[in-house]
Enzyme design. Structure first.
Site, mmCIF file in Angstrom:
data_model
loop_
_atom_site.group_PDB
_atom_site.id
_atom_site.type_symbol
_atom_site.label_atom_id
_atom_site.label_comp_id
_atom_site.label_asym_id
_atom_site.label_seq_id
_atom_site.Cartn_x
_atom_site.Cartn_y
_atom_site.Cartn_z
ATOM 1 C CD GLU A 49 -1.678 -2.200 1.554
ATOM 2 O OE1 GLU A 49 -0.561 -2.575 2.027
ATOM 3 O OE2 GLU A 49 -2.844 -3.155 1.818
ATOM 4 C CD GLN A 112 -7.770 -7.150 7.970
ATOM 5 O OE1 GLN A 112 -8.405 -6.935 7.003
ATOM 6 N NE2 GLN A 112 -6.476 -7.831 7.611
#
Ligand SMILES: Cc1ncc(C[n+]2csc(CCOP(=O)(O)OP(=O)(O)O)c2C)c(N)n1
Ligand SMILES: [Mg+2]
Lengths: 575, 163
Positions: A49, A112
């Site tokens: 990312e 998450q």
């Protein structure tokens, strides 16, 4: 009727977004499914990312458009943080869409879950958490508007998974306009201030134009060049501003600041009027602020009022978009009877040319061309081989400073580097972004064997999307910039700046990804190998160039307590 | 110098944390902070007191203005203004102390708002230095608990902070 996920993608289409750089995961899967079912917005799957943000950033720097990133919650979001901070420090327009856990689970330490709005708060221009799917179109409109106007910057849009769920659908309408009562970016500069600035500028005897990244961001390069040409005043650029004034023009003094040229730094120090445009008097430029340019009156043009008089007080502050203010100034200058003092200016140029002859890096090579290849020579050769027309990205370290000094950027948006945050790992993904912006252009990533390993995984992305970027690795076998400081300040105690023979074989590594690797060790073959590299138009080429490990970057401002004219000129010579 | 900065901002989640975050991020100090919605429920009014030289205060106001949620702000200390803070204090009040404290409350034009056999709860409003003076007058020994709202303020005369 559209789901939240579909509304998001439709909004991106309406916004004219053609590319998204991202990486999927649980909280973003509804969005990824919506992407799959359409063709207009193309998604680029990176390998990390951080690279998604740098690639979007590179794309934004090369095009002037807003870069777009899509990541999932938790680790996806946190991996994006370095790239968001990089964009924030350099005022790059970017929208980051992050998936979030279901809104009912927020705050429960769900799988998450991370507070993306909270974590990113100090490094974004603004952020949104969109719990109500009906607000998605309006929020996207606002996000792109805020990211791209005024002083640009990254905007985070965090969207809980349930807001993009396919089973809930809504009427879709994309707003034509945004209204934000609390956000009104400056546009035109104050006419009284502009008049004052012109008077001061015309009366100058030793003027310098100090232009930064804001000129590029504000598309003011042409106007700035016209202004400088009309007046015949010397121009220097910040690291971020390179290319906003033609680098091979005779009025250009080179970069200023920590590793700026002798003539640029010395001229700044002795100037009587400084026209600062889209620059922010960064500490890497000014050296000790209270010793900064003791005789200069300062005109400061910036779109962000908070940048003016932050570290150095401006005598004539002008808040406004660089383009608009320069246009107004030019109009007055071109219509004025007054002209700059020709004799004073001639004397000033004479003085500057003496400085250039004495220690300038463009009048003579200030490094020896014996023994191992010098990094400076590589950049000189790169400049010649690419005819000064490549997009050049860089990582962070000595190679970055050599590239900034020796590649003469003649156009804006060609030099892409992480100036504010100094992020190693930026170069390769940013080069991918630039290649997407201009598919036929030569794109070179000037890097070091240290930095390239921070995002090396993107060699795989280059394979997938046929991005023929050229990696110019100045391999000095060390974290060179760290080592330089250790030489200068720690009696050459190389604490953790060497790798002890652990470097990979970059040629084989490139080949493993399906690319070409070329190793260069001899000065005689440097240019030919570079020619060969750039002749392979459809290939990624990794140039592993062995350069002198003992080379330092000079000039270097002397700190602490130095002014801008206090510089090291070589390992033994100082001003 | 001490300043009172009054901020009109969007009544949105996260807006307050942006203001507070700005202060810690840039190393400015906040002495007191109050915030509540205004008569227009889409807006909040935040008042904060801080100290710093002119340069610091200029930076603070510029950076606050740069926040997208901030609609308008004013440094009240730049002009004539009214400043108020409310304080509730719980004091030991037994025997002879009771009359003594009552007198003190009257002098400061406060009110005793709760009474038990041994304790008073007193309410005082005024500028912060008046509240400080009252605490001194009562004396540390008697004080059990103090709670202050922080400063809020408004400009005198015609000047208004509104959309
Ligand atoms: C992510 C990150 N970590 C650490 C640093 C500190 N740093 C600045 S330059 C540098 C060395 C870079 O080495 P290399 O990429 O080989 O470039 P060289 O200086 O040798 O040309 C380091 C570690 C940084 N800028 N970014
Ligand atoms: Mg290195």
């Amino acid at each position: 009727m559209l789901s939240g996920g579909d509304m998001l993608v439709r909004s991106l289409q309406e916004e004219g977004v053609d590319l998204i750089f991202g990486y999927p995961g649980g909280a973003a899967l509804h969005i990824y499914d919506a992407l799959f079912r359409q063709k207009k917005v193309k998604h680029i799957l990176v390998r990390h990312e951080q690279a998604a943000t740098h690639a979007a950033d590179g794309y934004a720097r090369a095009t002037g458009k807003v870069g777009t990133v899509l990541v999932t919650s938790g680790p996806g979001a946190t991996n994006a943080i370095t790239g968001i901070a990089t964009a924030y420090m350099d005022s790059i327009p970017m929208v980051i869409i992050s998936g979030q856990v279901d809104s009912s689970k927020i705050g429960e330490d769900a799988f998450q879950e991370t507070d993306m709005v909270g974590i990113s708060r100090p490094i974004v221009k603004h952020s949104f958490l969109v719990k109500d799917p009906r607000k998605i179109p309006e929020t996207i409109k606002k996000a792109y508007y805020i990211a791209s106007t005024g002083r640009p910057g990254p905007v985070v849009v965090d969207i809980p998974k349930d807001a993009t769920a396919p089973d809930q659908t809504y009427e879709f309408e994309y707003p034509k306009k945004v209204k934000l009562r609390s956000y009104t970016p400056a546009s035109k500069g104050h006419s009284g201030q502009i008049k004052k600035a012109v008077q001061l500028l015309l009366a100058a005897k030793r003027p310098v134009i100090y232009a930064g990244g804001g000129v590029i961001l504000g598309n003011g390069s042409e106007l700035l060049t016209r202004l400088a040409k009309t007046l015949n005043y010397p121009v220097t650029n910040t690291l971020m501003g390179l290319g906003c004034y033609p680098g091979s023009d005779n009025q250009f003094l080179g970069m200023l600041g920590m590793h700026g040229t002798f003539e640029a730094n010395t001229a700044m120090h002795h100037s009587d009027v400084i026209l600062a445009v889209g620059a922010r008097f960064d500490d890497r430029v000014t050296n000790t602020p209270n010793k900064f340019c003791p005789n200069a009156k300062i005109i400061h043009i910036d779109v962000d009022p908070a940048s003016i008089s932050k570290t150095v007080t401006a005598d004539v502050p002008i808040v406004g978009s660089v383009g608009s203010v320069l246009k107004d100034m030019l109009e007055i200058i071109e219509g004025a009877d007054e002209k700059p003092d020709a004799t004073a200016l001639a004397d000033w140029w004479k003085q500057i040319n003496e400085w250039r002859e004495k220690h300038g890096i463009y009048t003579k090579n200030r490094f020896s061309t014996e023994g191992a290849i010098k990094p400076q020579e590589v950049i000189q050769a790169l400049y010649e081989v690419t005819k000064g027309d490549a997009y050049v990205t860089s990582d962070v370290g000595q190679h970055q400073m050599f590239a900034a000094q020796y590649y003469r950027f003649n156009k804006p948006r060609r030099w892409l580097n992480s100036g504010g945050l100094g992020t190693m790992g930026f170069g390769l993904p940013a080069a991918m972004g630039a290649q997407f912006a201009d598919r036929d252009a030569a794109v070179a990533c000037v890097t070091g064997e240290g930095s390239i390993q921070m995002c090396i995984q993107e060699l795989s992305t280059c394979t997938q999307y046929h991005l023929p970027v050229k990696i110019i690795c100045l391999n000095n076998q060390a974290l060179g910039m760290v080592k330089q400081w250790q030489d200068m300040q720690y009696e050459s105690r190389y604490s953790e700046s060497l790798y002890e023979d652990s470097l990979p074989d970059f040629v084989k590594l490139a080949e493993a990804y399906g690319h070409v690797g070329i190793r260069v060790t001899k000065r005689e073959e440097l240019k030919a190998k570079l020619e060969e590299c750039f002749s392979m138009k459809d290939k990624v080429v990794f140039m592993d160039i062995a350069v002198d490990p003992s080379e330092h970057v000079y000039p270097m401002l002397i700190a602490p307590n130095g002014s801008m004219r206090d510089m090291w000129l070589s390992k033994t010579e100082r001003t | 110098m001490r300043r009172i900065i009054s901020v009109l901002m969007e009544n949105e989640p996260g807006a307050l944390s942006r203001v507070v975050g700005l202060f810690s991020q840039r190393g400015y100090n906040i002495e007191s902070l109050t915030v509540a919605p205004t008569e227009d429920s889409t807006l909040s009014r935040l008042t904060l007191t801080t100290t710093g030289d002119d340069h610091v205060i200029e930076q603070i106001t510029k950076h606050l203005n740069r926040l997208v949620d901030v609609v308008k702000l004013v440094d009240l200390t730049e002009g004539a203004h009214i400043e108020r803070e409310l304080m509730l204090i719980k004091v030991k009040a037994a025997g002879a102390q009771r009359a003594e404290i009552k007198r003190c409350v009257d002098i400061f034009r406060g009110q005793i708002v709760d009474v038990t056999a041994t304790v008073y709860v007193i309410q005082i409003t005024g500028a912060s230095d008046k509240l400080d003076a009252f605490l001194q007058a009562v004396g540390e020994a008697a004080i059990l608990e103090v709670v202050r709202t922080g400063v809020s303020g408004i400009a005198r005369g015609e000047k208004v902070l509104s959309l």
